[in-house]
Motif scaffolding. Structure first.
Motif, PDB file in Angstrom:
ATOM      1  N   LEU A   1       0.854  -1.186   0.000  1.00  0.00           N
ATOM      2  CA  LEU A   1       0.000   0.000   0.000  1.00  0.00           C
ATOM      3  C   LEU A   1       0.890   1.236   0.000  1.00  0.00           C
ATOM      4  O   LEU A   1       1.625   1.494   0.955  1.00  0.00           O
ATOM      5  N   GLY A   2       0.832   2.009  -1.083  1.00  0.00           N
ATOM      6  CA  GLY A   2       1.629   3.223  -1.189  1.00  0.00           C
ATOM      7  C   GLY A   2       2.730   3.092  -2.214  1.00  0.00           C
ATOM      8  O   GLY A   2       3.538   2.156  -2.155  1.00  0.00           O
ATOM      9  N   ALA A   3       2.781   4.035  -3.168  1.00  0.00           N
ATOM     10  CA  ALA A   3       3.786   4.010  -4.236  1.00  0.00           C
ATOM     11  C   ALA A   3       4.818   5.106  -4.053  1.00  0.00           C
ATOM     12  O   ALA A   3       5.333   5.654  -5.026  1.00  0.00           O
ATOM     13  N   GLY A   4       5.118   5.439  -2.784  1.00  0.00           N
ATOM     14  CA  GLY A   4       6.217   6.348  -2.507  1.00  0.00           C
ATOM     15  C   GLY A   4       7.533   5.594  -2.479  1.00  0.00           C
ATOM     16  O   GLY A   4       7.631   4.442  -2.914  1.00  0.00           O
ATOM     17  N   VAL A   5       8.572   6.225  -1.950  1.00  0.00           N
ATOM     18  CA  VAL A   5       9.898   5.606  -1.934  1.00  0.00           C
ATOM     19  C   VAL A   5       9.878   4.299  -1.157  1.00  0.00           C
ATOM     20  O   VAL A   5      10.369   3.267  -1.631  1.00  0.00           O
TER      21      VAL A   5
ATOM     22  N   ALA B   1      -3.246   2.401  -9.604  1.00  0.00           N
ATOM     23  CA  ALA B   1      -3.414   3.782  -9.169  1.00  0.00           C
ATOM     24  C   ALA B   1      -4.896   4.100  -8.984  1.00  0.00           C
ATOM     25  O   ALA B   1      -5.780   3.359  -9.442  1.00  0.00           O
ATOM     26  N   ARG B   2      -5.151   5.216  -8.304  1.00  0.00           N
ATOM     27  CA  ARG B   2      -6.508   5.682  -8.020  1.00  0.00           C
ATOM     28  C   ARG B   2      -7.315   4.634  -7.250  1.00  0.00           C
ATOM     29  O   ARG B   2      -8.519   4.496  -7.444  1.00  0.00           O
ATOM     30  N   CYS B   3      -6.631   3.892  -6.391  1.00  0.00           N
ATOM     31  CA  CYS B   3      -7.281   2.882  -5.547  1.00  0.00           C
ATOM     32  C   CYS B   3      -6.930   3.171  -4.097  1.00  0.00           C
ATOM     33  O   CYS B   3      -5.757   3.411  -3.774  1.00  0.00           O
TER      34      CYS B   3
ATOM     35  N   ASP C   1      -3.343   7.902  -5.353  1.00  0.00           N
ATOM     36  CA  ASP C   1      -3.186   9.036  -6.264  1.00  0.00           C
ATOM     37  C   ASP C   1      -3.151   8.587  -7.718  1.00  0.00           C
ATOM     38  O   ASP C   1      -2.830   7.439  -8.035  1.00  0.00           O
ATOM     39  N   GLU C   2      -3.417   9.545  -8.594  1.00  0.00           N
ATOM     40  CA  GLU C   2      -3.125   9.380 -10.015  1.00  0.00           C
ATOM     41  C   GLU C   2      -1.609   9.402 -10.174  1.00  0.00           C
ATOM     42  O   GLU C   2      -0.906  10.188  -9.535  1.00  0.00           O
TER      43      GLU C   2
END
Length: 470
Positions: free
Chosen positions: A18-22, A142-144, A44-45
């Motif tokens: 969960l989460g597409a950050g670093v 994304a957008r989920c 996020d988009e």
């Protein structure tokens, strides 16, 4: 949710991040070495056209730094990343050599200290995402938005996540890397599991940042600037180079000294720093944006590593587990340290063994960040106010910016050359003294021989277009 997933037709052999950050991207890269399918869920988009701001990373519009240990670990996980970042406009600098850096005592001399990569957070995220998604085992949705965990039939394990749409994603392992907005404690409580204790320190530090076009100046020999505050002048500022031939100016202060976000007040605050050098650099530069504030700067650790009865199959990483005041510049490097620790733990585990090992993995990833930042308060420039709990009234004397509590560390008695022992190596998280590491060494400052009070003299070398400060 406390429903099981026995009726779900999909197998549970994958992992969900969960989460597409670093932290999330690096975790996904590591998990793909053990799981055949890794799904990254991002609310996020995620634009494909180029680096772009997204609401889930509000701190991206303020100064970021990736220290050399983080650069090395990411390069090991994702070969070629550094070259791609540099091709995109990021720079590798030597600090303090390539900076004008005013410490609480005086200006640093231009000597070798620590290597750091500087560039926009948007460039870093997009580059990492592109590198990670080259692995066909990893996909991003994304957008989920995840709204909760799903329990396994035994009631002791997490078997997946539920999305806002009502869809359930089954997983043998769920990793929460949703950052500062993590709802993991609520999710655990909803399943009847204990929630972690929290340690929090808040100096009420605030930022205000603004982008500028870099003005041409052939005489300029510095690449960035850092004016630190101290108790008698608790305001600071940093100027860093970014991709796109831009500067990012971040002003720093806390309590009554929080920097303004009004355009007409931004330069006035910069002029009020201990040295006007940063103001002078910006005075004739063209603004590219309005100032943007950021106040969510508390240090906070949620002690998932101490939970004795945590559910199998659920791991918390990154800012969701431990977030630092961004002034330290450690967040991204700590995410890389945790990913490296995760990789080490997974080497001897099969996918079926991973869920039952999460408590050990949680302790290992927490220790990686803690050890990488050992003694940051005692040996490096820090917010001494951060050592005070975030309870009780805020007092003006909490506003010591980046100042070691023992002034004797800054100035040798009877000598005119002050030192900040270990300042840069300690900031370079993950490269502490010890076997295989250089011992932290004193970084020389400009000759003092004068009271260290406002106003301070200018930098110890020709600054290229800057007059003397004070």
């Amino acid at each position: 949710m406390d429903d099981d997933m026995d009726d779900h037709p999909e197998p549970r052999d994958g992992a969900v991040v969960l989460g597409a950050g670093v932290a999330g991207l690096l975790a996904a890269r590591v998990l793909a070495e053990r799981f055949d399918r890794v799904t990254v869920v991002e609310r996020d988009e995620l634009p494909d056209s180029g680096p772009a701001f997204r609401p889930g990373v509000p701190q991206s519009r303020h100064a970021h730094v990736l220290w050399s240990k983080g650069v090395d670990l990411i390069e090991d996980l994702l070969p070629g990343t550094t070259a791609r970042l540099l091709a995109g406009g990021a720079v590798l600098l030597d600090l303090p050599r390539d900076f004008l850096w005013l410490s609480p005592a005086d200006w640093f001399l231009p000597v070798h200290g620590a290597r750091a990569l500087l560039g926009s957070r948007e460039l870093l995220d997009r580059t990492l995402r592109g590198q990670v998604l080259r692995d066909a085992r990893i996909r991003v949705r994304a957008r989920c938005t995840a709204t909760g965990l799903v329990a396994a039939a035994d009631g002791r394990s997490v078997a997946g996540v539920e999305l806002r749409s009502g869809e359930r994603l089954p997983a043998r392992l769920v990793v929460d890397a949703t950052g500062r907005t993590s709802r993991a404690p609520d999710w655990l409580a909803a399943l009847g599991h204990p929630v972690p204790a929290t340690t929090r320190y808040d100096s009420r530090l605030g930022y205000s940042s603004r982008y500028y076009a870099v003005p041409p100046d052939p005489a300029r020999r510095w690449r960035g600037m850092y004016v630190q505050g101290r108790p008698d002048s608790p305001r600071g500022g940093v100027l860093v180079p970014l991709d796109g031939d831009r500067w990012l100016a971040t002003l720093i202060g806390n309590g009554d000294h929080a920097p303004p976000t009004a355009q007409e007040e931004f330069l006035g605050f910069a002029r009020s720093l201990r040295s006007p050098a940063l103001h002078d650099a910006l005075r004739d530069a063209q603004p590219l944006s309005s100032p943007v504030g950021f106040r969510n700067t508390a240090n906070e650790r949620r002690h998932y590593e101490r939970l004795e009865h945590a559910p199998d199959g659920f791991l918390v990483l990154g800012d969701a587990a431990c977030r630092f005041n961004p002034v330290y510049g450690h967040g991204m490097t700590v995410a890389a340290l945790a990913a490296d620790a995760l990789r080490g733990e997974l080497r001897t585990l099969s996918p079926r063994e991973v869920p039952g090992a999460v408590r050990r993995i949680q302790r290992s990833t927490a220790a990686a960040g803690r050890d990488g930042l050992a003694d940051r308060h005692e040996r490096g420039p820090a917010l001494s106010a951060d050592r005070r709990p975030a309870t009780g009234p805020h007092h003006p004397d909490h506003a010591a910016l980046h100042v070691p509590s023992d002034r004797r560390r800054q100035r040798r008695p009877g000598r005119g050359r002050p030192l900040l022992r270990g300042t840069v190596p300690v900031r370079d998280a993950g490269h502490p003294a010890g076997p295989g590491h250089d011992a932290p060494r004193p970084v020389p400052l400009a000759p003092a021989g004068r009271p260290a009070h406002h106003p301070v003299p200018g930098p110890p070398r020709a600054a290229g277009g800057l007059g003397r400060a004070g």
